[in-house]
Design a protein around this motif. Structure first.
Motif, PDB file in Angstrom:
ATOM      1  N   THR A  83      23.772  40.551  49.240  1.00  0.00           N
ATOM      2  CA  THR A  83      25.226  40.395  49.276  1.00  0.00           C
ATOM      3  C   THR A  83      25.646  38.964  49.581  1.00  0.00           C
ATOM      4  OG1 THR A  83      25.418  42.700  49.994  1.00  0.00           O
ATOM      5  CG2 THR A  83      27.331  41.308  50.320  1.00  0.00           C
ATOM      6  N   LYS A  84      24.867  38.257  50.380  1.00  0.00           N
ATOM      7  CA  LYS A  84      25.210  36.867  50.691  1.00  0.00           C
ATOM      8  C   LYS A  84      25.241  36.027  49.423  1.00  0.00           C
ATOM      9  CE  LYS A  84      23.773  32.843  53.378  1.00  0.00           C
ATOM     10  NZ  LYS A  84      22.728  32.248  54.239  1.00  0.00           N
ATOM     11  N   ASP A  85      24.223  36.160  48.571  1.00  0.00           N
ATOM     12  CA  ASP A  85      24.186  35.389  47.327  1.00  0.00           C
ATOM     13  C   ASP A  85      25.262  35.859  46.357  1.00  0.00           C
ATOM     14  OD1 ASP A  85      22.078  33.894  48.244  1.00  0.00           O
ATOM     15  OD2 ASP A  85      20.538  35.136  47.308  1.00  0.00           O
ATOM     16  N   ALA A  86      25.527  37.163  46.349  1.00  0.00           N
ATOM     17  CA  ALA A  86      26.560  37.693  45.444  1.00  0.00           C
ATOM     18  C   ALA A  86      27.932  37.132  45.815  1.00  0.00           C
ATOM     19  CB  ALA A  86      26.570  39.214  45.501  1.00  0.00           C
ATOM     20  N   VAL A  87      28.229  37.096  47.113  1.00  0.00           N
ATOM     21  CA  VAL A  87      29.515  36.538  47.555  1.00  0.00           C
ATOM     22  C   VAL A  87      29.578  35.050  47.233  1.00  0.00           C
ATOM     23  CG1 VAL A  87      30.940  36.036  49.580  1.00  0.00           C
ATOM     24  CG2 VAL A  87      29.813  38.259  49.365  1.00  0.00           C
ATOM     25  N   GLY A  88      28.436  34.372  47.286  1.00  0.00           N
ATOM     26  CA  GLY A  88      28.403  32.942  47.005  1.00  0.00           C
ATOM     27  C   GLY A  88      28.819  32.579  45.596  1.00  0.00           C
ATOM     28  N   THR A  89      28.781  33.529  44.678  1.00  0.00           N
ATOM     29  CA  THR A  89      29.171  33.241  43.293  1.00  0.00           C
ATOM     30  C   THR A  89      30.676  33.020  43.143  1.00  0.00           C
ATOM     31  OG1 THR A  89      29.408  35.602  42.747  1.00  0.00           O
ATOM     32  CG2 THR A  89      27.246  34.593  42.391  1.00  0.00           C
ATOM     33  N   CYS A  90      31.433  33.338  44.193  1.00  0.00           N
ATOM     34  CA  CYS A  90      32.893  33.197  44.101  1.00  0.00           C
ATOM     35  C   CYS A  90      33.325  31.744  43.923  1.00  0.00           C
ATOM     36  CB  CYS A  90      33.574  33.788  45.326  1.00  0.00           C
ATOM     37  SG  CYS A  90      33.264  32.867  46.855  1.00  0.00           S
ATOM     38  N   ILE A  91      32.428  30.780  44.212  1.00  0.00           N
ATOM     39  CA  ILE A  91      32.795  29.369  44.096  1.00  0.00           C
ATOM     40  C   ILE A  91      32.567  28.828  42.684  1.00  0.00           C
ATOM     41  CG2 ILE A  91      32.222  28.992  46.530  1.00  0.00           C
ATOM     42  CD1 ILE A  91      29.673  27.572  45.586  1.00  0.00           C
ATOM     43  N   LEU A  92      31.983  29.632  41.802  1.00  0.00           N
ATOM     44  CA  LEU A  92      31.654  29.141  40.467  1.00  0.00           C
ATOM     45  C   LEU A  92      32.893  28.850  39.629  1.00  0.00           C
ATOM     46  CD1 LEU A  92      28.623  31.468  39.602  1.00  0.00           C
ATOM     47  CD2 LEU A  92      28.573  29.089  40.381  1.00  0.00           C
ATOM     48  N   SER A  93      33.853  29.772  39.685  1.00  0.00           N
ATOM     49  CA  SER A  93      35.087  29.592  38.907  1.00  0.00           C
ATOM     50  C   SER A  93      36.079  30.659  39.342  1.00  0.00           C
ATOM     51  CB  SER A  93      34.808  29.699  37.398  1.00  0.00           C
ATOM     52  OG  SER A  93      34.449  31.031  37.068  1.00  0.00           O
ATOM     53  N   LYS A  94      37.296  30.556  38.818  1.00  0.00           N
ATOM     54  CA  LYS A  94      38.301  31.560  39.142  1.00  0.00           C
ATOM     55  C   LYS A  94      37.871  32.943  38.668  1.00  0.00           C
ATOM     56  CE  LYS A  94      42.273  28.437  39.080  1.00  0.00           C
ATOM     57  NZ  LYS A  94      43.603  28.137  38.448  1.00  0.00           N
ATOM     58  N   ARG A  95      37.128  32.969  37.556  1.00  0.00           N
ATOM     59  CA  ARG A  95      36.669  34.244  36.996  1.00  0.00           C
ATOM     60  C   ARG A  95      35.770  34.993  37.991  1.00  0.00           C
ATOM     61  NH1 ARG A  95      34.330  36.448  32.200  1.00  0.00           N
ATOM     62  NH2 ARG A  95      34.130  38.668  32.701  1.00  0.00           N
ATOM     63  N   TRP A  96      35.001  34.236  38.785  1.00  0.00           N
ATOM     64  CA  TRP A  96      34.026  34.856  39.688  1.00  0.00           C
ATOM     65  C   TRP A  96      34.591  35.118  41.085  1.00  0.00           C
ATOM     66  CZ3 TRP A  96      28.944  36.045  38.340  1.00  0.00           C
ATOM     67  CH2 TRP A  96      28.533  35.593  37.068  1.00  0.00           C
ATOM     68  N   LYS A  97      35.800  34.709  41.345  1.00  0.00           N
ATOM     69  CA  LYS A  97      36.322  34.716  42.713  1.00  0.00           C
ATOM     70  C   LYS A  97      36.305  36.089  43.361  1.00  0.00           C
ATOM     71  CE  LYS A  97      40.184  33.034  45.490  1.00  0.00           C
ATOM     72  NZ  LYS A  97      41.495  32.329  45.483  1.00  0.00           N
ATOM     73  N   HIS A  98      36.606  37.126  42.588  1.00  0.00           N
ATOM     74  CA  HIS A  98      36.727  38.459  43.193  1.00  0.00           C
ATOM     75  C   HIS A  98      35.710  39.472  42.669  1.00  0.00           C
ATOM     76  CE1 HIS A  98      40.456  37.269  45.116  1.00  0.00           C
ATOM     77  NE2 HIS A  98      40.909  36.817  43.949  1.00  0.00           N
ATOM     78  N   ILE A  99      34.826  39.042  41.780  1.00  0.00           N
ATOM     79  CA  ILE A  99      33.900  39.997  41.164  1.00  0.00           C
ATOM     80  C   ILE A  99      32.985  40.665  42.206  1.00  0.00           C
ATOM     81  CG2 ILE A  99      31.876  40.163  39.645  1.00  0.00           C
ATOM     82  CD1 ILE A  99      33.210  38.289  37.734  1.00  0.00           C
ATOM     83  N   TRP A 100      32.548  39.910  43.219  1.00  0.00           N
ATOM     84  CA  TRP A 100      31.628  40.469  44.221  1.00  0.00           C
ATOM     85  C   TRP A 100      32.237  41.653  44.966  1.00  0.00           C
ATOM     86  CZ3 TRP A 100      32.968  40.798  49.320  1.00  0.00           C
ATOM     87  CH2 TRP A 100      34.047  40.021  49.759  1.00  0.00           C
ATOM     88  N   LYS A 101      33.556  41.732  44.997  1.00  0.00           N
ATOM     89  CA  LYS A 101      34.224  42.809  45.730  1.00  0.00           C
ATOM     90  C   LYS A 101      34.054  44.169  45.063  1.00  0.00           C
ATOM     91  CE  LYS A 101      37.820  39.700  47.476  1.00  0.00           C
ATOM     92  NZ  LYS A 101      39.285  39.436  47.582  1.00  0.00           N
ATOM     93  N   TYR A 102      33.560  44.170  43.805  1.00  0.00           N
ATOM     94  CA  TYR A 102      33.437  45.424  43.054  1.00  0.00           C
ATOM     95  C   TYR A 102      31.986  45.889  42.919  1.00  0.00           C
ATOM     96  CZ  TYR A 102      38.173  44.025  41.794  1.00  0.00           C
ATOM     97  OH  TYR A 102      39.490  43.640  41.851  1.00  0.00           O
ATOM     98  N   ILE A 103      31.068  45.184  43.570  1.00  0.00           N
ATOM     99  CA  ILE A 103      29.645  45.538  43.460  1.00  0.00           C
ATOM    100  C   ILE A 103      29.381  46.841  44.220  1.00  0.00           C
ATOM    101  CG2 ILE A 103      27.297  44.772  43.949  1.00  0.00           C
ATOM    102  CD1 ILE A 103      28.342  41.916  43.893  1.00  0.00           C
ATOM    103  N   PRO A 104      28.682  47.796  43.621  1.00  0.00           N
ATOM    104  CA  PRO A 104      28.445  49.093  44.274  1.00  0.00           C
ATOM    105  C   PRO A 104      27.257  49.089  45.228  1.00  0.00           C
ATOM    106  CG  PRO A 104      27.557  49.139  42.062  1.00  0.00           C
ATOM    107  CD  PRO A 104      28.215  47.798  42.218  1.00  0.00           C
TER     108      PRO A 104
END
Length: 480
Positions: free
Chosen positions: A36-57
């Motif tokens: 989860t730490k690395d998944a949340v870290g993807t939020c800095i890549l672009s606006k597209r990635w900012k909230h994607i980690w919040k939907y990971i099951p």
């Protein structure tokens, strides 16, 4: 991780993320394989990635990914607060070292309780009271894989968490229990797994029984059983699992199997240990092998072979069954250094013999034992390999120290704390006496000693004395 393609637009060279064309469901699936730490870290890549980690099951929280436990706790709390609560959870993996704050554990428990509609895998490994977690688990009827490992909280870590008798998870196929105690009924028997009708794989890691003489493992579908034992508890194990094919064991073999419990097993992995100055485990280990009538594949460590060599007259076949491993097709020895406890046991058990032989060190594989195991299957393949672990069967078990001393700090479940510690002190004092005897005899016989080895043995005696002092203080504290 992100592949980019370069294109020219109005004379200006720009780069575009190839993943931009992927739908969110694909990106979420990819991130599900990350902690989860690395998944949340993807939020800095672009606006597209900012909230994607919040939907990971899936949620994977491991303290080893953080510099401090404080940072770990803060991160877990933040993620649980910011996730999209409408997303159905499939997997929760929570591993934290050190005593955990009850508030954080309650938050994790509440999250499990409110997201367990389709929870398939749940793993929690903590030090503390998991009373808030157990009621949540009982309602997770979709669980197929469950790991519960809990170390007791406190200065001396006495006692173990009682495994609930009412826990029934019909869909569960994989169960891993660490540091639990099973409580028996009036008849002295305990059967904790009978309600898990779909159980296929069972790992019992440093668990024990309370007020029981017999631990029953009943399962029609159980195929793999892994056990690790670090306690002094002696009890019997009765297995009723006609489909059981693989048995793996690591630790000190104190328990005895009843009847034909292991008759269906074909693959066996044993990494046995033995405390210095203890004579019973070799006979127990030998009885296990005699019960394995249909074994086809055997993987052992050098320590297992050394322990077997301690059995009196074992090379004279007096104690072996005529059908011992007659179906064996493969014998593998995975070489690794002997633990200090077993090395000391070798010195004590073979004291006189080694002195007469001018202290020639024993080899990792004792003479004659492999030939004995292969007597009824001389055509079996033999493979001797170097490795740090005995087999992949133990990969799910946390590593434990090979030092002798922590094992004296594991109280038995069926004894009062003071009595249990007193027994350990007496055992340790006897080991200290025998080590001193070994040093004295060696010096008397003027054996050619390596100075480093002599100093090491004397340091061990000092460590014995310090350990005895610590346990005696624990006895005093327990009485107070």
């Amino acid at each position: 991780m992100i592949q980019r393609k370069t294109r020219k637009r109005r004379g200006i060279e720009t780069s575009e993320d190839k993943s931009s064309d992927l739908p969110n469901c694909i990106l979420i699936h990819i991130l599900s394989f990350l902690n989860t730490k690395d998944a949340v870290g993807t939020c800095i890549l672009s606006k597209r990635w900012k909230h994607i980690w919040k939907y990971i099951p899936t949620l994977t929280f491991h303290y080893s990914d953080f510099s401090t436990l404080k940072n770990f706790d803060k991160f877990v709390s933040g993620v649980l607060s910011l996730r999209d609560n409408s997303i159905v959870m499939h997997t929760i993996d929570f591993d934290r070292n050190g005593s955990i704050n009850s508030g954080l554990l309650k938050k994790v428990a509440y999250y499990v309780l409110s997201h367990n509609v389709k929870l398939l895998r749940f793993r929690i490994d903590v030090k503390g009271d998991i009373g808030h977690i157990l009621p949540c688990i009982s309602s997770c009827q979709t669980l197929t894989s469950l790991k519960l490992s809990v170390s007791p909280k406190g200065r001396y870590n006495y006692g173990r968490t009682l495994f609930p008798k009412s826990l029934s998870l019909t869909a569960l196929t994989c169960l891993h229990l660490g540091n639990f105690a099973f409580c028996a009924g009036d008849d002295g028997r305990i059967e904790p797994f009978s309600a898990f009708n779909s159980l296929n794989s069972l790992i019992i890691d440093n668990c024990t029984v309370k007020d029981a003489r017999i631990l029953c493992i009943t399962s029609e579908k159980l195929v793999s059983l892994t056990m690790r034992n670090l306690s002094f508890d002696v009890y019997q194990i009765e297995i009723s699992a006609p489909s059981l094919c693989t048995f793996s064991f690591i630790g000190i073999p104190y328990q005895k199997f009843r009847g034909s419990s292991l008759s269906s097993v074909e693959q066996v992995n044993i990494d046995a240990e033995m405390l210095a100055n203890y004579s019973e485990p070799p006979l127990v280990l030998l009885s296990w092998l005699c019960d394995l009538a249909n074994i086809k594949s055997l993987t052992v460590s050098p320590s297992t072979l050394q322990i077997l060599s301690f059995v009196p007259d074992i090379l004279k076949d007096k104690l072996l069954s005529p059908s011992l491993m007659r179906s064996l097709k493969s014998l593998k020895v995975k070489l690794k250094p002997l633990s200090y406890g077993l090395s000391l046991a070798l010195k004590i058990v073979n004291l006189e013999k080694e002195l007469k032989a001018e202290f020639n060190p024993s080899s990792l594989i004792p003479d004659g034992i492999l030939d004995l195991l292969l007597k009824n299957s001389p055509s079996a393949d033999v493979d001797i390999v170097e490795c740090s672990r005995i087999d992949e069967s133990f990969d799910q078990l946390a590593p434990f120290s090979s030092s002798l001393f922590p094992e004296f700090l594991q109280p038995s479940s069926d004894e009062h704390v003071v009595h249990d510690l007193y027994r350990r002190v007496q055992h340790l004092k006897q080991v200290k006496l025998q080590t001193n005897k070994y040093i004295e005899l060696a010096m008397k016989e003027k054996i050619s000693w390596e100075m480093e080895e002599l100093l090491a043995l004397r340091n061990h005696v000092m460590m014995f004395s310090k350990t005895i002092d610590v346990i005696e203080r624990q006895i005093k504290d327990a009485r107070n």
